[in-house]
Scaffold this active site. Structure first.
Site, PDB file in Angstrom:
ATOM      1  N   LEU A  63      30.999  10.657  34.385  1.00  0.00           N
ATOM      2  CA  LEU A  63      32.293  10.098  34.769  1.00  0.00           C
ATOM      3  C   LEU A  63      33.455  10.172  33.780  1.00  0.00           C
ATOM      4  O   LEU A  63      33.397   9.756  32.567  1.00  0.00           O
ATOM      5  CB  LEU A  63      32.088   8.357  34.932  1.00  0.00           C
ATOM      6  N   ASP A  64      34.470  10.518  34.472  1.00  0.00           N
ATOM      7  CA  ASP A  64      35.785  10.714  33.433  1.00  0.00           C
ATOM      8  C   ASP A  64      36.238   9.288  32.887  1.00  0.00           C
ATOM      9  O   ASP A  64      35.840   8.283  33.347  1.00  0.00           O
ATOM     10  CB  ASP A  64      37.038  11.002  34.636  1.00  0.00           C
ATOM     11  N   PRO A  65      36.745   9.464  31.568  1.00  0.00           N
ATOM     12  CA  PRO A  65      37.140   8.450  30.945  1.00  0.00           C
ATOM     13  C   PRO A  65      37.736   7.151  31.525  1.00  0.00           C
ATOM     14  O   PRO A  65      37.752   6.015  31.311  1.00  0.00           O
ATOM     15  CB  PRO A  65      37.868   8.936  29.775  1.00  0.00           C
TER      16      PRO A  65
END
Length: 285
Positions: A63-65
């Site tokens: 998951l993106d930050p």
């Protein structure tokens, strides 16, 4: 016998041998944590809990930050199932701001361009959403973990960004085949609403990486909250970009929450604090 799915009310023994098929933890990934941050934290807790230093711990799909929501963490033999979990359909709650773009297509980079809003409206957005449903080719963001000639393209993107060069060159990456199963416009505001589309993104900053920048969202721009059901490999940041272009404008993702990964729903995902309570350290003898 199958793997154990960790739940909020679970109690684990301190012997990993009691879980021969491994453990799967549906984590509610905190805002501004990388997926690697989560793995490091959970592995540290699991090693302390089971007293086993060479414990295998991995995740099933990054998951993106700046995203929150379901991140599957696999422990022990369950790590062999990571690829299978990654293939499962996903669901996201996406917050999209129209009328501006960023190089990363999200808030990790600041707005670099403002666009015309002449074609942007709730009615226009509802009209174009059906055209994005189905199997299609999608070009990933240059700020992504895709590889070209063995190099992660985000490394190239960062170099270009620092040099003041454009980072939206679609010719660098080939399109990938993805599927969007459904799109539902949940909310729309012509002037933007504080907290729309994933307000939880402002929470859970404890231990958040200072390396992760969060740019401001310009006030007064149209915002939408869209529920997306899609296949593995779909970049929601790229979908936001494409929706903006379809309306003759620009757009970027201002928030993202993964609400489902296959059979794992965010309602049943565990926060880091609860996991730390379950994975309590092994008492010294």
């Amino acid at each position: 016998m199958s793997y154990l799915t960790l739940t909020a009310g679970a109690a684990l023994s301190h012997s990993i041998e009691d879980y021969p098929e491994g453990i799967v933890i549906p984590v509610d990934k905190p805002y501004r944590w990388t997926s690697a941050d989560v793995i490091r934290k959970v592995k540290w807790m699991a090693v302390k809990h089971f007293g086993k230093r060479n414990l295998k711990v991995g995740h099933a799909g990054t998951l993106d930050p700046l995203a929150t929501g379901v991140l599957l963490v696999c422990i022990g033999k369950a790590t062999k199932l990571a690829e299978e979990f990654q293939k499962a359909p996903k669901q996201y709650l996406a917050g999209v701001t129209f009328g501006a773009t960023t190089p990363s297509y999200d808030r990790e980079k600041a707005v670099d361009k403002f666009c015309s809003l002449d074609g942007v409206s709730e009615e226009a957005l509802r009209a174009v959403l059906p055209s994005f449903i189905g199997e299609q080719d999608q070009v990933a963001p240059l700020f992504s973990a895709k590889s070209v000639d063995g190099v992660r393209v985000y490394e190239l993107a960062r170099k270009r960004y620092k040099a003041g060069l454009p980072v939206d060159d679609a010719g660098i990456l080939q399109a990938s085949r993805i599927s969007i199963y459904d799109l539902d416009l949940v909310n729309y505001s012509m002037n933007g609403v504080d907290g729309i589309a994933g307000s939880s993104g402002t929470a859970a900053l404890t231990n958040a990486s200072s390396r992760i920048n969060v740019a401001e969202v310009p006030p007064g721009l149209p915002q939408a909250e869209i529920l997306v059901d899609c296949s593995k490999g779909t970049y929601i940041r790229a979908l936001a970009r494409d929706l903006g272009e379809a309306l003759g404008s620009g757009a970027f993702l201002h928030s993202l929450r993964r609400t489902r990964n296959g059979g794992f729903a965010v309602e049943n995902a565990l926060g880091i604090d609860r996991i730390s309570q379950i994975l309590s350290p092994l008492s010294p003898q």
